[in-house]
Design a protein around this motif. Structure first.
Motif, PDB file in Angstrom:
ATOM      1  N   PHE A   1       0.841  -1.191   0.000  1.00  0.00           N
ATOM      2  CA  PHE A   1       0.000   0.000   0.000  1.00  0.00           C
ATOM      3  C   PHE A   1       0.881   1.247   0.000  1.00  0.00           C
ATOM      4  O   PHE A   1       1.982   1.244   0.560  1.00  0.00           O
ATOM      5  N   CYS A   2       0.369   2.307  -0.620  1.00  0.00           N
ATOM      6  CA  CYS A   2       1.116   3.564  -0.655  1.00  0.00           C
ATOM      7  C   CYS A   2       0.159   4.732  -0.464  1.00  0.00           C
ATOM      8  O   CYS A   2      -1.064   4.560  -0.447  1.00  0.00           O
ATOM      9  N   LEU A   3       0.709   5.924  -0.336  1.00  0.00           N
ATOM     10  CA  LEU A   3      -0.106   7.129  -0.252  1.00  0.00           C
ATOM     11  C   LEU A   3      -0.476   7.596  -1.658  1.00  0.00           C
ATOM     12  O   LEU A   3       0.303   7.443  -2.594  1.00  0.00           O
ATOM     13  N   SER A   4      -1.658   8.144  -1.789  1.00  0.00           N
ATOM     14  CA  SER A   4      -2.094   8.693  -3.072  1.00  0.00           C
ATOM     15  C   SER A   4      -1.203   9.880  -3.440  1.00  0.00           C
ATOM     16  O   SER A   4      -0.512  10.435  -2.579  1.00  0.00           O
ATOM     17  N   PRO A   5      -1.207  10.282  -4.711  1.00  0.00           N
ATOM     18  CA  PRO A   5      -0.356  11.410  -5.130  1.00  0.00           C
ATOM     19  C   PRO A   5      -0.550  12.681  -4.313  1.00  0.00           C
ATOM     20  O   PRO A   5       0.402  13.434  -4.095  1.00  0.00           O
ATOM     21  N   ASP A   6      -1.781  12.927  -3.847  1.00  0.00           N
ATOM     22  CA  ASP A   6      -2.022  14.133  -3.037  1.00  0.00           C
ATOM     23  C   ASP A   6      -1.754  13.913  -1.547  1.00  0.00           C
ATOM     24  O   ASP A   6      -1.992  14.798  -0.728  1.00  0.00           O
TER      25      ASP A   6
ATOM     26  N   ALA B   1       2.557  -2.608   4.077  1.00  0.00           N
ATOM     27  CA  ALA B   1       2.345  -3.888   3.391  1.00  0.00           C
ATOM     28  C   ALA B   1       1.704  -4.904   4.322  1.00  0.00           C
ATOM     29  O   ALA B   1       1.825  -4.815   5.548  1.00  0.00           O
ATOM     30  N   LEU B   2       1.012  -5.856   3.703  1.00  0.00           N
ATOM     31  CA  LEU B   2       0.494  -7.030   4.397  1.00  0.00           C
ATOM     32  C   LEU B   2       1.141  -8.260   3.766  1.00  0.00           C
ATOM     33  O   LEU B   2       1.229  -8.361   2.542  1.00  0.00           O
TER      34      LEU B   2
ATOM     35  N   TRP C   1       7.551   0.017   5.912  1.00  0.00           N
ATOM     36  CA  TRP C   1       8.867   0.068   5.254  1.00  0.00           C
ATOM     37  C   TRP C   1       9.303   1.525   5.168  1.00  0.00           C
ATOM     38  O   TRP C   1       8.649   2.350   4.522  1.00  0.00           O
ATOM     39  N   ALA C   2      10.399   1.870   5.843  1.00  0.00           N
ATOM     40  CA  ALA C   2      10.904   3.249   5.866  1.00  0.00           C
ATOM     41  C   ALA C   2      12.416   3.212   5.712  1.00  0.00           C
ATOM     42  O   ALA C   2      13.154   3.333   6.694  1.00  0.00           O
ATOM     43  N   PRO C   3      12.909   3.029   4.489  1.00  0.00           N
ATOM     44  CA  PRO C   3      14.349   2.893   4.271  1.00  0.00           C
ATOM     45  C   PRO C   3      15.109   4.187   4.571  1.00  0.00           C
ATOM     46  O   PRO C   3      14.541   5.284   4.514  1.00  0.00           O
ATOM     47  N   GLU C   4      16.378   4.037   4.870  1.00  0.00           N
ATOM     48  CA  GLU C   4      17.215   5.187   5.219  1.00  0.00           C
ATOM     49  C   GLU C   4      17.261   6.214   4.096  1.00  0.00           C
ATOM     50  O   GLU C   4      17.367   7.415   4.334  1.00  0.00           O
ATOM     51  N   GLN C   5      17.187   5.752   2.841  1.00  0.00           N
ATOM     52  CA  GLN C   5      17.315   6.650   1.697  1.00  0.00           C
ATOM     53  C   GLN C   5      16.016   7.386   1.354  1.00  0.00           C
ATOM     54  O   GLN C   5      16.006   8.235   0.470  1.00  0.00           O
TER      55      GLN C   5
END
Length: 236
Positions: free
Chosen positions: A81-86, A126-127, A147-151
């Motif tokens: 899952f991700c955030l929408s463009p806005d 994610a699931l 998921w929050a990678p360093e980059q």
């Protein structure tokens, strides 16, 4: 003076002894204001919404109503899952899923494939439907990932972190949660530890090897060691 509140931060009530305050405030009548103070809505949460499709996918993965072989193949093994463009809604990321029917056909190692689907420089939720074995039995349980990678950009990390509660409230009943900041947090030993620690002997059909965590010396530490060694090795 006595100060009392309801514990929620919405109202503060002050009771003042009118006799004691009379010399200071002659017009005081002994009454006090009990009107609750409503904090601005944006101070309570990030305001991010969760799309209905996200909730439906979670329900389907959790309940597992599938009965026929064809229905089982269409059940999701993993989804991102991700955030929408806005940045106002959590949605399903298009094309980022693994179906149960894919495993063993187009996907050899489902968890490895899942990790490879995660972006290197941005955050995601994610699931994952984890299949594992303990010393007593075989199990299948859902895992929630942040998921929050360093980059990843700092702004993205902040939005995903502050919006996590919004999606978790929709995912009632999940026992296992993992926040990963890099591939090292997603090896099989780390996941087995989240699922049941030393009781887990196999994950996705493969034995779990208890990997030893190794740390490498930073360049700064190496420089210090070399300088100290050089000082002792100087000819007297």
């Amino acid at each position: 003076m006595e100060v009392a509140g309801d514990g929620s931060g919405h109202a503060i009530v002050c009771k003042i002894d009118s006799a004691a305050c009379a010399p200071l405030v002659p017009s005081y009548t002994g009454e006090y204001d009990t009107t609750p103070y409503n904090f601005p809505a944006d101070s309570k949460a990030s305001g991010v919404q969760v799309a209905d499709e996200v909730c439906r996918i979670f329900y389907d993965m959790k309940v597992r109503k599938c009965s026929t072989p064809e229905e089982i193949k269409k059940r999701k093994k993993a989804v991102i899952f991700c955030l929408s463009p806005d940045k106002k809604c959590i949605i399903v990321e298009e094309g980022k899923e693994i179906l149960v029917g894919d495993v063993g056909v187009t996907v050899t190692d489902p968890f490895k494939h899942f990790v490879q689907m995660l972006p290197e420089k941005d955050c995601r939720y994610a699931l994952y439907d984890a299949s594992f074995e303990t010393k007593e039995s075989k199990k299948e349980e859902l895992m929630f990932f942040l998921w929050a990678p360093e980059q990843a950009p700092l702004k993205s990390k902040m939005i995903y972190a502050s919006s996590k509660d919004a999606i978790k409230k929709k995912f009632q009943g999940i026992k296992h949660e993992c926040q990963a900041n890099g591939p090292e947090d997603l090896n099989r030993a780390c996941i087995a530890e989240k699922l049941g620690g030393s009781l887990v002997v196999a994950f996705e059909g493969s034995p779990v090897e208890k990997e030893k965590k190794t740390k490498t010396l930073s360049l700064q530490c190496i420089t210090v060691i070399c300088s100290v060694r050089a000082k002792f090795e100087q000819p007297k």
